[in-house]
Write a protein that holds these residues in place. Structure first.
Motif, PDB file in Angstrom:
ATOM      1  N   ASP A   1       0.833  -1.204   0.000  1.00 42.13           N
ATOM      2  CA  ASP A   1       0.000   0.000   0.000  1.00 42.13           C
ATOM      3  C   ASP A   1       0.870   1.257   0.000  1.00 42.13           C
ATOM      4  O   ASP A   1       0.611   2.216  -0.736  1.00 42.13           O
ATOM      5  N   VAL A   2       1.934   1.235   0.802  1.00 37.90           N
ATOM      6  CA  VAL A   2       2.832   2.388   0.854  1.00 37.90           C
ATOM      7  C   VAL A   2       3.611   2.511  -0.459  1.00 37.90           C
ATOM      8  O   VAL A   2       3.873   3.623  -0.944  1.00 37.90           O
TER       9      VAL A   2
ATOM     10  N   ASN B   1      11.320  -2.676  -1.550  1.00 38.67           N
ATOM     11  CA  ASN B   1      10.448  -2.912  -0.384  1.00 38.67           C
ATOM     12  C   ASN B   1      11.203  -3.746   0.647  1.00 38.67           C
ATOM     13  O   ASN B   1      11.440  -4.926   0.447  1.00 38.67           O
ATOM     14  N   ARG B   2      11.574  -3.100   1.745  1.00 43.50           N
ATOM     15  CA  ARG B   2      12.260  -3.792   2.845  1.00 43.50           C
ATOM     16  C   ARG B   2      11.198  -4.274   3.841  1.00 43.50           C
ATOM     17  O   ARG B   2      10.982  -3.671   4.899  1.00 43.50           O
ATOM     18  N   SER B   3      10.526  -5.332   3.467  1.00 46.29           N
ATOM     19  CA  SER B   3       9.397  -5.808   4.269  1.00 46.29           C
ATOM     20  C   SER B   3       9.873  -6.397   5.597  1.00 46.29           C
ATOM     21  O   SER B   3      10.900  -7.081   5.661  1.00 46.29           O
ATOM     22  N   PHE B   4       9.112  -6.134   6.637  1.00 46.17           N
ATOM     23  CA  PHE B   4       9.423  -6.691   7.965  1.00 46.17           C
ATOM     24  C   PHE B   4       8.605  -7.951   8.243  1.00 46.17           C
ATOM     25  O   PHE B   4       8.810  -8.620   9.261  1.00 46.17           O
TER      26      PHE B   4
ATOM     27  N   LEU C   1      10.047   3.042  15.801  1.00 46.80           N
ATOM     28  CA  LEU C   1       9.904   2.382  14.506  1.00 46.80           C
ATOM     29  C   LEU C   1       8.861   3.100  13.660  1.00 46.80           C
ATOM     30  O   LEU C   1       7.732   3.309  14.094  1.00 46.80           O
ATOM     31  N   LYS C   2       9.236   3.476  12.463  1.00 43.99           N
ATOM     32  CA  LYS C   2       8.300   4.083  11.513  1.00 43.99           C
ATOM     33  C   LYS C   2       8.514   3.446  10.145  1.00 43.99           C
ATOM     34  O   LYS C   2       9.653   3.194   9.738  1.00 43.99           O
ATOM     35  N   PHE C   3       7.417   3.191   9.446  1.00 45.87           N
ATOM     36  CA  PHE C   3       7.501   2.637   8.099  1.00 45.87           C
ATOM     37  C   PHE C   3       7.574   3.820   7.141  1.00 45.87           C
ATOM     38  O   PHE C   3       6.589   4.536   6.942  1.00 45.87           O
ATOM     39  N   VAL C   4       8.735   4.035   6.554  1.00 42.98           N
ATOM     40  CA  VAL C   4       9.028   5.261   5.815  1.00 42.98           C
ATOM     41  C   VAL C   4       9.107   4.992   4.311  1.00 42.98           C
ATOM     42  O   VAL C   4       9.685   3.987   3.874  1.00 42.98           O
TER      43      VAL C   4
ATOM     44  N   VAL D   1      10.654   1.698   0.339  1.00 49.59           N
ATOM     45  CA  VAL D   1       9.811   1.718   1.542  1.00 49.59           C
ATOM     46  C   VAL D   1      10.378   0.692   2.523  1.00 49.59           C
ATOM     47  O   VAL D   1      10.942  -0.327   2.112  1.00 49.59           O
ATOM     48  N   GLY D   2      10.222   0.971   3.820  1.00 56.07           N
ATOM     49  CA  GLY D   2      10.664   0.009   4.816  1.00 56.07           C
ATOM     50  C   GLY D   2      10.713   0.616   6.202  1.00 56.07           C
ATOM     51  O   GLY D   2      10.586   1.833   6.381  1.00 56.07           O
TER      52      GLY D   2
END
Length: 814
Positions: A677-678, A700-703, A742-745, A755-756
């Motif tokens: 989405d981001v 995309n650095r997905s967690f 922690l922020k998803f930037v 994004v990540g």
């Protein structure tokens, strides 16, 4: 003296005839001549009966019985018992004569024009006699006068030519001698020199009244009908149409020529020649002002006085290189049409003389084509003139007004208004007097064209927006509630009249062309048809409403795929659905191009930041010449809510569940947590900044663990979150150890995006961001070090709905 004419609807029944009597009581003159038509529907009934008899079908007797019963019933309802006998006897006597004539038609199996006139004349004769007797019985000083004794014509049955010199003499002599206050005369009928009955053709009763008024130089000719005068547009099509209080002869003629049925121009020529006023009034609403028609309309007032139309038009085009510079082509064309008794209602010719285009009635098209092709057969054989080009199922719309010639830009406003609503113009004509501007359009566009032109020229700049809403979940329901509450405010302060004509969810769809009552939409939607995106679009096409807007509150790829169809129909699109703008760049550019080409706004402010003005601000920066160098943003209210609430004392599963229940995530929370989405949001900002970027090129650095990303449903997804709780706790502890949050930037720099999760230290603009808030930092040529910051709630049904609401208003002011 005044002359009052009452048409068929004004004498259709005993109750209405009693209203006519009341109207006479309030007429401010000592003497009146009352011209009446046949009882409503009787003329058609007589023609049908005659036709049945001519086919030697004995059913004509039953039809005749219906005519008899209708007249006898009116007599019994109008007259007191003691006065009925003589009237009934006379009516039956006349009906006996009618029966004899119809018997003759039956036996010979043929109708002659002369016999047809005689039979049809009974409608007006019986009506006038009955009404005059009723007036007498109710105390009026009234007499019946047979119009056949006053109006002399030639022997052209069906549409006889009046001998005005002799007729005027007879009329003047009669009214000089007759002292009764009320003279009732049948309209439509006259007599020839040899004493046979003739009729005056279409609008014949108006013609009778006009001849009488002109002959006696009456104070006024009043035409009483079933509408309150001439309207700014057809009130059956344009609900906001209003009666025109005062209009000139020429304006009235133009409006009548272009379809206004209240007045038939040829019939009122005698009155026009004398300059006598005509007043059009409503029998069913006598107190209404009506329309006064005089030699000149008031100098003040609107430039455009009315909008009218003619349906059932065909365009015929005669083209070819052999027409250029050759004199007499137009003359030959119109002589051919004249010889075939074909009336031309519109003419336009290219300045190159390469083509002539004419508008005629659809029913005349085949005959006209045949005659024209025959007349120009030699030129066609030589290749100098092409076969006639025929376009059918068209209509002519026209703006009318005496003062139009004194105002610049009217044509531009007219065509711009039509163009914005995807009304294609096939031909244009403007008279040298500049009293009208005419355009030929598809018949399917008439309602939309008339309404949108009326809105432009008559409705005090109140613009009507017609919405078709897809999606009635959290956001859709909130939007509909906001529209309901703000309806009056929008009309009073922004001059916008917003209606919802269609609603659909995944199961049902419901439409109402007059507007859906928004307090009842949930119940009405349940009564609708089965939801179908294809049928939803087809229905919108069929309704063909002006200023239409598709409002997409879904996350459906199938809906987004249909945006080009809507834009090509000049239907604006307002959406919170990010799929279209984050699809292939070529599709994004196509949508932008279609919106520009068809002048249909494509607005998606809520794609990024819900109700925050992020995209609008970015557009303004770019439009003013600024350049985006870098964007740093927290664009997911859902993820910000999750990481703002997630700590060592909570579980990741529980926080995500809470976010879903409170409406901060999509129904499928994996869309938010996966980062997709981001990615879509930063992609849209990148494209709006001028970069040609594809979604696949965003890092995309997905967690999320792989297992969670591969789940097929929410239950499996939440189970995976529980299973991997230790990994999520590890993320929290690592940030805490660095005294960071922690922020998803999302980041964009030099045309590259990523994004990540990031560790945000104290003092950073993102550090204090709480709840579901979003924040965007724009670093531009003008804001190189201290960024332009936009911050606020970036998720939730209310704020997303308000963002969609704002886009709807933008369309309204486009």
């Amino acid at each position: 003296m005044k002359v009052l004419k009452f048409g068929g609807t004004s004498v259709a029944s005993a109750d209405v005839i009693k209203q006519v009597r009341d109207i006479l009581n309030h007429t401010d003159t000592d003497r009146v001549a009352v011209v009446v038509s046949a009882l409503g529907g009787i003329t058609d009934h007589l023609l049908d009966t005659m036709d049945i008899a001519s086919r030697q079908d004995a059913a004509y007797r039953k039809s005749l019985k219906g005519i008899e019963n209708r007249h006898l019933e009116v007599v019994r309802e109008l007259m007191p018992m003691k006065s009925q006998s003589g009237v009934l006897s006379k009516v039956k006597s006349e009906l006996n004569v009618l029966e004899t004539l119809l018997d003759g038609v039956f036996y010979i199996g043929e109708i002659t024009p002369r016999l047809s006139d005689r039979i049809v004349s009974f409608g007006e004769l019986l009506s006038a006699f009955i009404i005059s007797e009723y007036f007498k019985s109710s105390g009026l000083n009234a007499v019946f006068k047979d119009s056949r004794e006053l109006l002399l014509t030639d022997q052209s049955h069906g549409k006889a030519a009046v001998d005005f010199k002799e007729s005027n003499k007879r009329i003047r002599e009669y009214f000089e001698q007759e002292k009764a206050a009320v003279v009732v005369l049948p309209g439509f009928i006259a007599s020839s020199e040899d004493g046979n009955v003739t009729t005056l053709g279409r609008g014949g009763s108006d013609f009778t009244a006009s001849i009488l008024a002109a002959a006696v130089e009456a104070e006024e000719l009043q035409i009483w009908t079933d509408v309150s005068g001439m309207y700014t547009a057809n009130p059956r099509i344009v609900k906001q149409a209003k009666p025109i209080a005062h209009i000139s002869y020429e304006e009235a003629m133009e409006l009548s020529h272009f379809g206004a049925k209240v007045l038939y121009p040829p019939t009122v020529q005698p009155v026009l020649a004398k300059g006598l006023p005509i007043l059009i009034k409503n029998t069913f609403d006598p107190a209404a002002t009506g329309t006064l028609i005089t030699k000149k309309s008031p100098e003040e007032g609107r430039t455009v006085r009315g909008i009218s139309y003619i349906p059932g038009i065909s365009l015929l085009s005669l083209e070819g290189p052999g027409m250029i510079g050759i004199p007499g082509i137009s003359k030959r064309l119109f002589e051919v049409l004249s010889a075939a008794s074909i009336s031309v209602v519109l003419i336009t010719q290219a300045s190159s003389e390469h083509s002539i285009c004419i508008g005629i009635a659809d029913e005349d098209a085949s005959k006209a084509i045949r005659e024209i092709d025959k007349a120009f057969s030699y030129e066609r054989s030589q290749g100098k003139i092409k076969p006639v080009i025929h376009e059918k199922d068209l209509a002519i719309i026209a703006l009318v007004g005496d003062q139009m010639k004194n105002h610049q830009g009217l044509s531009g406003r007219m065509f711009s208004t039509l163009g914005k609503n995807n009304v294609n113009i096939r031909a244009i004509a403007q008279g040298a007097s500049e009293r009208n501007i005419s355009a030929v359009i598809r018949k399917e566009d008439v309602k939309k064209a008339l309404n949108t032109l009326h809105e432009t020229f008559f409705e005090e700049n109140i613009k009507q927006l017609n919405l078709f809403v897809l999606g009635t979940g959290n956001v859709g329901a909130k939007l509909l509630e906001q529209l309901r509450k703000q309806k009056k405010y929008l009309k009073d302060h922004l001059r916008l009249n917003v209606r919802v004509l269609g609603i659909s969810n995944s199961r049902k769809m419901y439409f109402d062309e007059q507007g859906i009552p928004l307090q009842q939409w949930p119940d009405l939607l349940q009564t609708g048809a089965k939801a179908d995106p294809k049928e939803f679009f087809k229905t919108i096409q069929h309704i063909n409403a002006r200023n239409s807007i598709l409002v997409d509150n879904t996350a459906s790829e199938k809906v987004a795929e249909r945006y080009p169809q809507y834009l090509r129909e000049s239907i604006s699109v307002v959406t919170c659905n990010k799929i279209a703008c984050s699809s292939a760049f070529s599709n994004y550019k196509q949508l932008k191009g279609l919106a520009s080409k068809y002048r249909a706004p494509f607005l998606f402010e809520t794609n990024v930041g819900a109700g925050l003005p992020i995209i609008d601000t970015l557009k303004n920066l770019i439009a003013s010449g600024d350049e985006v160098r870098e964007i740093k943003a927290v664009l997911s209210g859902s993820l910000n809510f999750v990481f703002d609430h997630f700590n060592e004392d909570t579980t990741f599963h529980d926080v995500v569940k809470q976010a879903q229940e409170e409406g901060y995530t999509e129904p499928d929370p994996k869309i938010d947590l996966s980062g997709i989405d981001v990615m879509r949001k930063i992609l849209i900002l990148a494209r709006e900044s001028g970069f040609q970027l594809e979604l696949s090129k965003i890092e995309n650095r997905s967690f999320l663990p792989e297992e969670a990303l591969k789940t097929k449903d929410n239950d499996s997804f939440f189970a995976a979150l529980k299973k991997h709780e230790p990994g999520f706790q590890k993320l929290v502890k690592a940030a805490k150890a660095k005294k960071c949050k922690l922020k998803f930037v999302a980041s964009l720099k030099d045309g590259k995006a990523s994004v990540g999760l990031e560790h945000i230290p104290a003092g950073h603009d993102f550090y204090s961001l709480a709840g579901s808030d979003n924040i965007v930092l724009f670093y531009t040529k003008r804001y190189p070090k201290q960024p332009l910051i936009i911050k606020g709630a970036g998720a939730g049904a209310d704020v997303t709905a308000s963002g969609i609401f704002a886009d709807i208003i933008r369309v309204g002011t486009y």
